[in-house]
Design a protein around this motif. Structure first.
Motif, PDB file in Angstrom:
ATOM      1  N   PRO A 174      -4.580  13.124  -3.205  1.00 16.29           N
ATOM      2  CA  PRO A 174      -4.048  11.863  -2.682  1.00 16.29           C
ATOM      3  C   PRO A 174      -4.872  10.675  -3.161  1.00 16.29           C
ATOM      4  O   PRO A 174      -6.100  10.700  -3.119  1.00 16.29           O
ATOM      5  CB  PRO A 174      -4.195  12.011  -1.157  1.00 16.29           C
ATOM      6  CG  PRO A 174      -4.415  13.453  -0.907  1.00 16.29           C
ATOM      7  CD  PRO A 174      -5.064  14.011  -2.136  1.00 16.29           C
ATOM      8  N   LEU A 175      -4.170   9.660  -3.628  1.00 20.39           N
ATOM      9  CA  LEU A 175      -4.835   8.428  -4.043  1.00 20.39           C
ATOM     10  C   LEU A 175      -4.173   7.253  -3.340  1.00 20.39           C
ATOM     11  O   LEU A 175      -2.965   7.251  -3.106  1.00 20.39           O
ATOM     12  CB  LEU A 175      -4.717   8.238  -5.551  1.00 20.39           C
ATOM     13  CG  LEU A 175      -5.426   9.246  -6.441  1.00 20.39           C
ATOM     14  CD1 LEU A 175      -5.126   8.954  -7.902  1.00 20.39           C
ATOM     15  CD2 LEU A 175      -6.932   9.213  -6.188  1.00 20.39           C
ATOM     16  N   LEU A 176      -4.994   6.281  -3.020  1.00 20.03           N
ATOM     17  CA  LEU A 176      -4.472   5.062  -2.413  1.00 20.03           C
ATOM     18  C   LEU A 176      -3.979   4.145  -3.525  1.00 20.03           C
ATOM     19  O   LEU A 176      -4.719   3.827  -4.451  1.00 20.03           O
ATOM     20  CB  LEU A 176      -5.578   4.371  -1.615  1.00 20.03           C
ATOM     21  CG  LEU A 176      -5.248   3.012  -0.997  1.00 20.03           C
ATOM     22  CD1 LEU A 176      -4.105   3.129  -0.015  1.00 20.03           C
ATOM     23  CD2 LEU A 176      -6.479   2.433  -0.317  1.00 20.03           C
TER      24      LEU A 176
ATOM     25  N   THR B 222     -10.092   7.665  -2.148  1.00 25.46           N
ATOM     26  CA  THR B 222     -10.600   7.311  -0.816  1.00 25.46           C
ATOM     27  C   THR B 222     -10.979   8.556  -0.032  1.00 25.46           C
ATOM     28  O   THR B 222     -10.761   8.646   1.176  1.00 25.46           O
ATOM     29  CB  THR B 222      -9.551   6.507  -0.025  1.00 25.46           C
ATOM     30  OG1 THR B 222      -8.327   7.241  -0.013  1.00 25.46           O
ATOM     31  CG2 THR B 222      -9.333   5.159  -0.625  1.00 25.46           C
TER      32      THR B 222
ATOM     33  N   ALA C  62       0.270  11.013  -5.151  1.00 26.34           N
ATOM     34  CA  ALA C  62      -0.465  12.146  -5.704  1.00 26.34           C
ATOM     35  C   ALA C  62      -0.961  11.767  -7.094  1.00 26.34           C
ATOM     36  O   ALA C  62      -0.244  11.152  -7.869  1.00 26.34           O
ATOM     37  CB  ALA C  62       0.445  13.366  -5.772  1.00 26.34           C
TER      38      ALA C  62
ATOM     39  N   PHE D  13     -10.903   1.684   1.915  1.00 27.95           N
ATOM     40  CA  PHE D  13     -10.801   0.345   1.334  1.00 27.95           C
ATOM     41  C   PHE D  13     -10.451  -0.680   2.403  1.00 27.95           C
ATOM     42  O   PHE D  13      -9.546  -0.466   3.205  1.00 27.95           O
ATOM     43  CB  PHE D  13      -9.747   0.320   0.231  1.00 27.95           C
ATOM     44  CG  PHE D  13      -9.511  -1.049  -0.335  1.00 27.95           C
ATOM     45  CD1 PHE D  13     -10.465  -1.664  -1.120  1.00 27.95           C
ATOM     46  CD2 PHE D  13      -8.329  -1.734  -0.065  1.00 27.95           C
ATOM     47  CE1 PHE D  13     -10.262  -2.927  -1.653  1.00 27.95           C
ATOM     48  CE2 PHE D  13      -8.113  -3.009  -0.588  1.00 27.95           C
ATOM     49  CZ  PHE D  13      -9.079  -3.599  -1.387  1.00 27.95           C
TER      50      PHE D  13
ATOM     51  N   TYR E  11       0.826  -1.201   0.000  1.00 22.98           N
ATOM     52  CA  TYR E  11       0.000   0.000   0.000  1.00 22.98           C
ATOM     53  C   TYR E  11       0.860   1.250   0.000  1.00 22.98           C
ATOM     54  O   TYR E  11       1.875   1.312   0.689  1.00 22.98           O
ATOM     55  CB  TYR E  11      -0.892   0.024   1.242  1.00 22.98           C
ATOM     56  CG  TYR E  11      -1.901  -1.086   1.294  1.00 22.98           C
ATOM     57  CD1 TYR E  11      -3.174  -0.903   0.791  1.00 22.98           C
ATOM     58  CD2 TYR E  11      -1.581  -2.306   1.863  1.00 22.98           C
ATOM     59  CE1 TYR E  11      -4.118  -1.915   0.841  1.00 22.98           C
ATOM     60  CE2 TYR E  11      -2.518  -3.329   1.924  1.00 22.98           C
ATOM     61  CZ  TYR E  11      -3.778  -3.132   1.413  1.00 22.98           C
ATOM     62  OH  TYR E  11      -4.700  -4.145   1.458  1.00 22.98           O
ATOM     63  N   ARG E  12       0.426   2.228  -0.774  1.00 22.51           N
ATOM     64  CA  ARG E  12       1.076   3.532  -0.760  1.00 22.51           C
ATOM     65  C   ARG E  12       0.031   4.624  -0.918  1.00 22.51           C
ATOM     66  O   ARG E  12      -1.093   4.360  -1.353  1.00 22.51           O
ATOM     67  CB  ARG E  12       2.055   3.675  -1.929  1.00 22.51           C
ATOM     68  CG  ARG E  12       3.271   2.804  -1.867  1.00 22.51           C
ATOM     69  CD  ARG E  12       4.145   3.090  -3.067  1.00 22.51           C
ATOM     70  NE  ARG E  12       4.750   4.403  -2.983  1.00 22.51           N
ATOM     71  CZ  ARG E  12       5.104   5.138  -4.036  1.00 22.51           C
ATOM     72  NH1 ARG E  12       4.885   4.699  -5.257  1.00 22.51           N
ATOM     73  NH2 ARG E  12       5.650   6.315  -3.884  1.00 22.51           N
ATOM     74  N   ALA E  13       0.415   5.830  -0.562  1.00 22.97           N
ATOM     75  CA  ALA E  13      -0.401   6.991  -0.899  1.00 22.97           C
ATOM     76  C   ALA E  13       0.401   7.795  -1.903  1.00 22.97           C
ATOM     77  O   ALA E  13       1.581   8.057  -1.678  1.00 22.97           O
ATOM     78  CB  ALA E  13      -0.683   7.829   0.338  1.00 22.97           C
TER      79      ALA E  13
END
Lengths: 239, 239
Positions: free
Chosen positions: A203-205, A228, A187, A233, A183-185
């Motif tokens: 920000p996108l997961l 998100t 742009a 999620f 998992y990362r966050a």
DNA sequence: GAGTGGTCTAGACCACTTC
DNA sequence: AAGTGGTCTAGACCACTCG
């Protein structure tokens, strides 16, 4: 059944059953023979069959209904099995998948390494959208070697409602097991912003996965971007 | 052992063993009696004991070493058990935990609901930093009811190196099991930006969890913010 | 009632670690 | 050699579902 390669019997049974499932001996949602019958077939006791089926159930390959039987499970995609939940709330919703497109590209060095291919090998790039109650909520990009999946047909993917996992199984006999997820966050870039209808740099997961088959060979590389802002999620139970 | 409440024997054994572990009958990394001995103690067969221990091993409460014994597992925090991996690469690193502080606050409506408390109930707010090879990579904020954990002492938390899960167990007899995790990507706010040393609005991976005890009662609410610019997060195997 | 999964036993033997 | 977990059996009975 013999003690080949010093493998315990129940592991051999797992392999046998897996092979039969992959060969399509029993269709999806069709019941296997009873545990006793399988025991007779493989020359082991019911307890041993049961232990074998236990792990296949845990892996999501089979499911059981007490008093009825043991069945071959469907092949929902990892993301399709996950849930999207309102931030404060209770119940989650599974997303719907929509196919965007499928193109043929060539593997860069890094990707070739990961998938165990030579540099520049041909790949299919499949892109999908995820929707929750109609609203676009995610974008997924999947890469799989052309060698293992020749003549991948976009119409065929559409027929199966974008379910690539099921397609790999039905048309190419490759049964994918879930891989670990990272998992990362990140742009949102140009592409993601446009397709997910969000602002640049929002920000996108990001979920990164490598799906392998049951022999452990890497098969599908996947990166997903999820919006998100209003929904969190939650991954599906099985690893 | 009797058939109380129509529970299967192996589930009763799970409870019995769990109770003994919680009572501290065997210390961490200390071996339990053998499966046979446990069978005698509970009046069941070795196979039944084994089935019970299987699930406790799967949950991370116990671990086994063939030919040696079955042991009580340590209580590492969820995040401390996870791994941080370089984007392209192979091996992950577990983070170190550093305690920031612990203050007493009051539950808002929403939080009270989640933890099953009345509105305005007293809570402990514990904040921790996560570091990977010295670099700050995450911030975690945990909330737990004062009622269940009276006189929570900051020095005590420090003694246990910020391991709140172990503290809950040792000092309050509450053994936390991992809860489900929800993932989001959020923009860094003032607080997060300052503590994680990132720019305002930089994307951060947010993990939200509700940890329950083994009776299923909600105990700890936790929100973490992780910097995933260079490292991706991979959760630990157990759910 | 028949058939299925779900539990349980007593006893056996194997594989591994330790002394 | 002794003690532990790991596997396996044959047979039994229970709980559930379905016709």
């Amino acid at each position: 059944m013999k003690k080949l390669a010093a493998q315990p019997l129940y592991k051999q049974v797992i392999r046998e059953v897996m092979t039969a499932v992959e060969a399509g001996e029993w269709q999806e949602d069709e019941s296997l023979p009873s545990e006793i019958e399988l025991g007779v077939r493989f020359g082991v006791s019911q307890g041993t069959v049961r232990k074998a089926l236990d792990s296949l159930v845990a892996e999501g390959v089979l499911y059981r209904r007490q008093g009825v039987g043991t069945f071959v499970a469907g092949m929902n995609d990892f993301l399709a099995r996950g849930h999207f939940l309102p931030l404060a709330g209770a119940d989650g919703v599974a997303p719907k998948i929509e196919l965007l497109g499928c193109v043929r590209i060539h593997a860069g060095e890094q990707l070739a390494d990961i998938l165990g291919l030579r540099r520049g090998a041909a790949l299919w790039q499949v892109r999908r959208l995820l929707r929750v109650s109609g609203v676009v909520i995610g974008l997924e990009e999947m890469l799989l070697p052309e060698a293992g999946f020749p003549n991948l047909d976009i119409r065929r993917i559409r027929e199966l409602k974008g379910n690539l996992r099921e397609l790999c199984w039905r048309d190419f006999g490759v049964r994918l097991r879930d891989g670990e997820v990272r998992y990362r966050a990140v742009a949102a870039g140009q592409n993601e912003a446009r397709l997910l209808m969000v602002d640049l740099n929002e920000p996108l997961l990001q979920l990164v996965r490598l799906a392998r088959d049951f022999e452990g060979k890497p098969q599908v590389w996947s990166v997903a971007w999820l919006k998100t802002e209003t929904l969190a999620f939650e991954p599906a139970p099985f690893a």
